[in-house]
Design a protein around this motif. Sequence first.
Motif, PDB file in Angstrom:
ATOM      1  N   SER A   9       6.461  -6.932  -1.572  1.00 30.77           N
ATOM      2  CA  SER A   9       6.714  -5.488  -1.508  1.00 30.77           C
ATOM      3  C   SER A   9       6.620  -5.043  -0.050  1.00 30.77           C
ATOM      4  O   SER A   9       6.056  -5.744   0.793  1.00 30.77           O
ATOM      5  CB  SER A   9       5.715  -4.728  -2.389  1.00 30.77           C
ATOM      6  OG  SER A   9       4.393  -5.166  -2.148  1.00 30.77           O
ATOM      7  N   SER A  10       7.170  -3.871   0.232  1.00 27.68           N
ATOM      8  CA  SER A  10       7.237  -3.409   1.611  1.00 27.68           C
ATOM      9  C   SER A  10       5.853  -3.114   2.187  1.00 27.68           C
ATOM     10  O   SER A  10       4.980  -2.578   1.503  1.00 27.68           O
ATOM     11  CB  SER A  10       8.106  -2.155   1.699  1.00 27.68           C
ATOM     12  OG  SER A  10       8.152  -1.686   3.034  1.00 27.68           O
ATOM     13  N   THR A  51       9.524  -4.297  -7.164  1.00 27.38           N
ATOM     14  CA  THR A  51       9.088  -4.488  -5.781  1.00 27.38           C
ATOM     15  C   THR A  51       8.259  -3.341  -5.220  1.00 27.38           C
ATOM     16  O   THR A  51       7.645  -3.499  -4.165  1.00 27.38           O
ATOM     17  CB  THR A  51      10.311  -4.671  -4.868  1.00 27.38           C
ATOM     18  OG1 THR A  51      11.093  -3.458  -4.893  1.00 27.38           O
ATOM     19  CG2 THR A  51      11.179  -5.828  -5.343  1.00 27.38           C
ATOM     20  N   GLY A  52       8.285  -2.183  -5.893  1.00 26.83           N
ATOM     21  CA  GLY A  52       7.595  -1.020  -5.358  1.00 26.83           C
ATOM     22  C   GLY A  52       8.361  -0.331  -4.247  1.00 26.83           C
ATOM     23  O   GLY A  52       7.853   0.611  -3.628  1.00 26.83           O
ATOM     24  N   TYR A  53       9.606  -0.753  -3.994  1.00 29.31           N
ATOM     25  CA  TYR A  53      10.413  -0.155  -2.933  1.00 29.31           C
ATOM     26  C   TYR A  53      10.796   1.267  -3.301  1.00 29.31           C
ATOM     27  O   TYR A  53      11.249   1.548  -4.403  1.00 29.31           O
ATOM     28  CB  TYR A  53      11.674  -0.983  -2.691  1.00 29.31           C
ATOM     29  CG  TYR A  53      12.629  -0.379  -1.685  1.00 29.31           C
ATOM     30  CD1 TYR A  53      12.396  -0.505  -0.321  1.00 29.31           C
ATOM     31  CD2 TYR A  53      13.751   0.328  -2.108  1.00 29.31           C
ATOM     32  CE1 TYR A  53      13.274   0.054   0.606  1.00 29.31           C
ATOM     33  CE2 TYR A  53      14.633   0.887  -1.197  1.00 29.31           C
ATOM     34  CZ  TYR A  53      14.384   0.752   0.162  1.00 29.31           C
ATOM     35  OH  TYR A  53      15.234   1.320   1.067  1.00 29.31           O
ATOM     36  N   ARG A 102       7.177   2.438   0.489  1.00 32.92           N
ATOM     37  CA  ARG A 102       6.431   1.942  -0.655  1.00 32.92           C
ATOM     38  C   ARG A 102       5.751   3.088  -1.384  1.00 32.92           C
ATOM     39  O   ARG A 102       5.599   4.190  -0.857  1.00 32.92           O
ATOM     40  CB  ARG A 102       5.400   0.904  -0.213  1.00 32.92           C
ATOM     41  CG  ARG A 102       4.215   1.505   0.515  1.00 32.92           C
ATOM     42  CD  ARG A 102       3.251   0.440   1.015  1.00 32.92           C
ATOM     43  NE  ARG A 102       2.000   1.053   1.448  1.00 32.92           N
ATOM     44  CZ  ARG A 102       1.269   0.619   2.459  1.00 32.92           C
ATOM     45  NH1 ARG A 102       1.667  -0.421   3.164  1.00 32.92           N
ATOM     46  NH2 ARG A 102       0.135   1.214   2.765  1.00 32.92           N
ATOM     47  N   ARG A 115       2.016  -8.065 -10.049  1.00 27.84           N
ATOM     48  CA  ARG A 115       2.157  -6.669  -9.615  1.00 27.84           C
ATOM     49  C   ARG A 115       0.820  -5.953  -9.769  1.00 27.84           C
ATOM     50  O   ARG A 115       0.286  -5.830 -10.864  1.00 27.84           O
ATOM     51  CB  ARG A 115       3.241  -5.955 -10.435  1.00 27.84           C
ATOM     52  CG  ARG A 115       3.550  -4.550  -9.934  1.00 27.84           C
ATOM     53  CD  ARG A 115       4.590  -3.864 -10.806  1.00 27.84           C
ATOM     54  NE  ARG A 115       4.067  -3.561 -12.132  1.00 27.84           N
ATOM     55  CZ  ARG A 115       4.783  -3.040 -13.127  1.00 27.84           C
ATOM     56  NH1 ARG A 115       6.065  -2.806 -12.938  1.00 27.84           N
ATOM     57  NH2 ARG A 115       4.234  -2.781 -14.292  1.00 27.84           N
TER      58      ARG A 115
END
Length: 375
Positions: A305-306, A156-158, A312, A347
């Motif tokens: 993703s955020s 997610t890239g969090y 992020r 992604r």
Amino acid sequence: MTTIDEYRQGFAEDPGYLDFASFGPMSKAVLAEQNALGEIHARGRYGAGSVFDEQDIRVREAVRRLTGFPTDRVVFQPNASMGLFHAMFGLTGQVLYSAREYPSIPVAAQRAAQALHSVDSITMQPPQGVVTPEVVRDNLTPATTAVAVSLVDYRTGYRSDLEGIRDVIGDRLLIVDAIQGFGVVEAAYELADVVVAGGQKWVRAGWGTGFLALSERAATDLVPLISGVTGTIVPLGSSYEEVPPPLQGAAAFQVTRTDPIAQARFATALEGIADVGVGAISGAIAETVSSIIDLADEFALPVISSRDESERAGIVVLEPEPPQVTAITASLINHGITATVRDGMVRLSAHVSTGDETLGALRGALTSYATTVHY
């Protein structure tokens, strides 16, 4: 001090590359360093050994500049996974981690649990795969002695809240796999007891590079079970007829002689990052990530993703409708976009060298995709 523009000019990947979360093409300086030391290695000139020996302290000093860990608590690793194996096999008690972590953490934890009766592993199931301090707190048990998290989630890239996690776990060991953010995300590494990272992704140093850094407590408490000949006390002139005890501290967590050319590549990349500053790199990447999110919004592609810059890193994850995944994948390929498509998600990951030509190619790909699905 290097400017962000000077740093950006040090890269030469082809337009269309948006897959730094998989691997980052090496910089010109890293490639030049590899070639220079490769030439020394090939010619075997007198004194070449001392040049190679110098790379160990050089790379540990470079890690110190970016993490704050003193050099005597840093040890070079051939990859992040080896560092995690050292940490997990050195633990006693129960280690907690997310079931959705990249396999490096679960594999190391479960292998340690399978091999040792003193280690147990327990997983948490965070909503949307996001490990928050609240999720960690709710899954702690009295037996938990360590918590392992990724600095940036690969799905997610969090970006993990290390400060919040440290607050809820108290004096338990905090193990951080920093590979998806190291070099491009400012982080409070001093809150961690174990930090591992590899250099093949955002650092852009190529494969075979990484490190393990330990807090004073971890350097004392972790048992160096996977400690090879270079991690042991070998007296000068020893005949190697007996197995010597391990060294003290981080130096014990190594197996054999490391590749000095890999150390030089890693050191070169880290020195470049330190000279420009992680904050400047993070800021430049954030602008590009915002542009990618704007493109996704323009073409009505869901971004999972955020959108919050504080949560992020350099990763944007799109989740198109299942029937549309094939269409968007084909469009990306046809427009020369390198990205990762996995589990129905796309992604895209950008670095400072991601320029207008790449963003233009991405726009072209999304335009073609939109035309296809609405035809």
